[in-house]
Scaffold this active site. Structure first.
Site, PDB file in Angstrom:
ATOM      1  N   ASP A 113       0.831  -1.208   0.000  1.00  0.00           N
ATOM      2  CA  ASP A 113       0.000   0.000   0.000  1.00  0.00           C
ATOM      3  C   ASP A 113       0.865   1.257   0.000  1.00  0.00           C
ATOM      4  O   ASP A 113       0.727   2.142   0.844  1.00  0.00           O
ATOM      5  CB  ASP A 113      -0.965   0.000   1.192  1.00  0.00           C
ATOM      6  CG  ASP A 113      -2.129  -0.945   0.985  1.00  0.00           C
ATOM      7  OD1 ASP A 113      -2.117  -1.682  -0.020  1.00  0.00           O
ATOM      8  OD2 ASP A 113      -3.046  -0.966   1.827  1.00  0.00           O
ATOM      9  N   HIS A 138       1.026  -8.729   3.468  1.00  0.00           N
ATOM     10  CA  HIS A 138       0.203  -7.526   3.550  1.00  0.00           C
ATOM     11  C   HIS A 138      -1.146  -7.806   4.207  1.00  0.00           C
ATOM     12  O   HIS A 138      -1.572  -7.069   5.099  1.00  0.00           O
ATOM     13  CB  HIS A 138      -0.025  -6.915   2.171  1.00  0.00           C
ATOM     14  CG  HIS A 138      -0.880  -5.688   2.256  1.00  0.00           C
ATOM     15  ND1 HIS A 138      -0.390  -4.478   2.701  1.00  0.00           N
ATOM     16  CD2 HIS A 138      -2.201  -5.493   2.006  1.00  0.00           C
ATOM     17  CE1 HIS A 138      -1.363  -3.598   2.715  1.00  0.00           C
ATOM     18  NE2 HIS A 138      -2.477  -4.186   2.286  1.00  0.00           N
ATOM     19  N   ASN A 171      -2.592  -4.849  -1.364  1.00  0.00           N
ATOM     20  CA  ASN A 171      -3.790  -4.957  -2.202  1.00  0.00           C
ATOM     21  C   ASN A 171      -4.038  -3.692  -3.023  1.00  0.00           C
ATOM     22  O   ASN A 171      -4.774  -3.720  -4.014  1.00  0.00           O
ATOM     23  CB  ASN A 171      -5.026  -5.285  -1.348  1.00  0.00           C
ATOM     24  CG  ASN A 171      -5.388  -4.179  -0.386  1.00  0.00           C
ATOM     25  OD1 ASN A 171      -4.577  -3.785   0.448  1.00  0.00           O
ATOM     26  ND2 ASN A 171      -6.601  -3.674  -0.475  1.00  0.00           N
ATOM     27  N   HIS A 172      -3.400  -2.567  -2.648  1.00  0.00           N
ATOM     28  CA  HIS A 172      -3.564  -1.346  -3.445  1.00  0.00           C
ATOM     29  C   HIS A 172      -2.567  -1.261  -4.593  1.00  0.00           C
ATOM     30  O   HIS A 172      -2.709  -0.389  -5.454  1.00  0.00           O
ATOM     31  CB  HIS A 172      -3.447  -0.111  -2.554  1.00  0.00           C
ATOM     32  CG  HIS A 172      -4.713   0.201  -1.819  1.00  0.00           C
ATOM     33  ND1 HIS A 172      -5.593   1.187  -2.200  1.00  0.00           N
ATOM     34  CD2 HIS A 172      -5.267  -0.389  -0.729  1.00  0.00           C
ATOM     35  CE1 HIS A 172      -6.613   1.204  -1.375  1.00  0.00           C
ATOM     36  NE2 HIS A 172      -6.447   0.267  -0.466  1.00  0.00           N
ATOM     37  N   HIS A 208      -2.669  -3.658   6.192  1.00  0.00           N
ATOM     38  CA  HIS A 208      -3.993  -3.805   5.580  1.00  0.00           C
ATOM     39  C   HIS A 208      -5.144  -3.155   6.343  1.00  0.00           C
ATOM     40  O   HIS A 208      -6.153  -2.816   5.746  1.00  0.00           O
ATOM     41  CB  HIS A 208      -4.283  -5.297   5.394  1.00  0.00           C
ATOM     42  CG  HIS A 208      -5.409  -5.622   4.458  1.00  0.00           C
ATOM     43  ND1 HIS A 208      -5.622  -4.960   3.274  1.00  0.00           N
ATOM     44  CD2 HIS A 208      -6.401  -6.556   4.531  1.00  0.00           C
ATOM     45  CE1 HIS A 208      -6.670  -5.471   2.662  1.00  0.00           C
ATOM     46  NE2 HIS A 208      -7.165  -6.436   3.412  1.00  0.00           N
TER      47      HIS A 208
END
Length: 472
Positions: free
Chosen positions: A142, A229, A174-175, A325
């Protein structure tokens, strides 16, 4: 009827009033001088920090090949897969031309605390210093969608990675997903800053994101840690994860095409894809339930219980999972019997009031220590009367309170190290020396102590330094 006082009595009364007034004025002047000196010292400390930050990034950008292997040296390394060689060639800064018409951000300063402040804190808090073989950094995903300077953040991280390939490690979050960046702002930021070349640059970031590592494994001497993450599930097979081709997963939200060429995944491919989703998107079960179940909050991946963590750690001979996260009020949170540590480094996320944190794990130490920081003022809670009066007297004390809370974890660590007999007390000299050393501000701590801490016949009760301040 008014009675006239004798002249001598009037003169005497007037002299007393004038003396009291002059004494009061003198006290006010002394108080203002003391407050101003505090302001100066705190302000100079900020300026010194800013100067150190610029020096740090100057050194980072001017680092020579003697500090770490250059891309050219890495390309000469035997046994590199063809894909890795192509990736290194395409990211070699010596072979990337910069057009004269380029008008995008340049990493040439001035770098200040107002720019990329949370990334800068990671290098500065606790005097961590620049990356090196003995001082490696892992950034746990992220890097984008976390503010208006995402482009600059990812560029600085890439610069660090090229200069220190054996000391800087970037896990994917996840970003780092082209589909997610459309919704959360990074793609719009690229379009605004590089309107003329937005397509190729977005494609470049898409490729970079797909190649980032999925997790990191660290041995600290006393512990074996996996850093991911998101989280885990009961499906995770690290042997299978280690063997997959990372860049197949351009997006984690959208499944890749089958290796056979069709859009429908085989059962084995679908299992691999579900594992990838779990590693990037899962969370510890908020209700403390056992096993794994659908993550209804995110509508993707799983909630995992403490039993899943225990089984996973035992299967792979690990001590702890460190993840990110999820935003946490204090920047971090332990769950699952302290076997899962969540660390969130972006303070004031989404205009909130959370603290950011980084984890430092020294070699052979059984536990990590956590450094929290925040870029917004600390509000007063239920303070003692003495602290309330102190903080309302002058804003300099409020600035000092912010500095104390920003360095709370480091101060406590130093206090506890000095308190060898575990009495929760320190001598005046030891306490004041630690305050000056950690805060890097030379204030009259022995004078200020009555407004900051409690003491008794054994000395300073150092824990009381933080009483009543709220993390807000």
């Amino acid at each position: 009827m008014a009675t006239r006082l004798p002249s001598a009595g009037v003169d005497k009364s007037a002299a007393k009033i004038q003396a009291a007034f002059r004494s009061h004025q003198a006290r006010l002047r002394l108080k203002k001088q003391a407050a101003w000196k505090m302001h100066e010292k705190l302000e100079y400390a900020s300026e010194q920090t800013e100067s150190k930050l610029k020096d740090m990034f100057d050194r980072l950008l001017k680092a020579s090949e003697t500090l770490s292997p250059s891309v050219a040296k890495l390309l000469q390394k035997a046994g590199l897969p063809v894909e890795e060689k192509e990736l290194l060639k395409s990211t070699n800064p010596d072979s990337i031309p910069v057009e004269s018409s380029y008008r995008g951000p340049r990493i040439d300063g001035p770098i200040t605390r107002k720019t990329l402040v949370d990334l800068i804190e990671a290098f500065q808090q606790g005097q961590n210093g620049l990356p090196s073989t003995d001082n490696p950094y892992i950034f746990n995903g992220d890097f984008v969608d976390r503010g208006h300077n995402s482009v600059e953040v990812i560029l600085l991280l890439m610069t660090s990675l090229v200069l220190y390939p054996s000391s800087v490690f970037l896990n994917r979050g996840n970003h780092e997903d082209i589909m997610v960046t459309v919704r959360y702002g990074f793609q719009n930021e690229v379009i605004q800053k590089y309107s003329a070349r937005k397509g190729p640059i977005i494609d470049l970031f898409k490729d970079i994101f797909s190649w980032l590592p999925i997790y990191s494994y660290v041995e600290t001497g006393a512990a074996k840690i996996i850093i991911i993450h998101g989280g885990i599930s009961d499906k995770i097979n690290l042997k299978q994860i280690n063997a997959l081709t990372r860049n197949r997963y351009v997006s984690i939200e959208v499944p890749p095409e089958s290796r056979g060429g069709g859009k429908r995944l085989t059962p084995e491919e679908d299992n691999e894809y579900r594992q990838i989703q779990d590693l990037y998107w899962s969370d510890p079960d908020p209700q403390g339930r056992k096993g794994c179940r659908k993550n209804d909050d995110r509508n993707i991946a799983t909630f995992f219980g403490a039993d899943t963590t225990r089984d996973f750690l035992a299967k792979y001979n690990l001590s702890m999972i460190i993840r990110s996260h999820q935003v946490k009020p204090e920047g971090y949170e332990y769950t699952h019997d302290r076997k899962v540590l969540t660390v969130f480094s972006a303070s004031n996320y989404s205009k909130g009031s959370n603290w950011g944190a980084i984890v430092r794990w020294d070699y052979n130490e059984p536990e990590p220590w956590i450094i929290s920081y925040k870029t917004e003022p600390v509000e007063m809670g239920k303070l003692s009367f003495n602290k309330q009066v102190t903080l309302f007297e002058d804003p300099a004390y409020h600035s000092l309170a912010e500095k104390l809370m920003t360095n709370k974890n480091l101060l406590l660590k130093e206090f506890q190290n000095a308190d060898t007999n575990q009495t929760n007390h320190l001598s005046l000299t030891a306490w004041s020396q630690i305050m000056s050393s950690v805060l890097q501000v030379d204030l009259p701590w022995l004078v200020l102590r009555k407004k900051l801490v409690e003491e008794d016949e054994q000395g300073i009760l150092y824990d009381t330094l933080f009483d009543g301040y709220q993390l807000d």
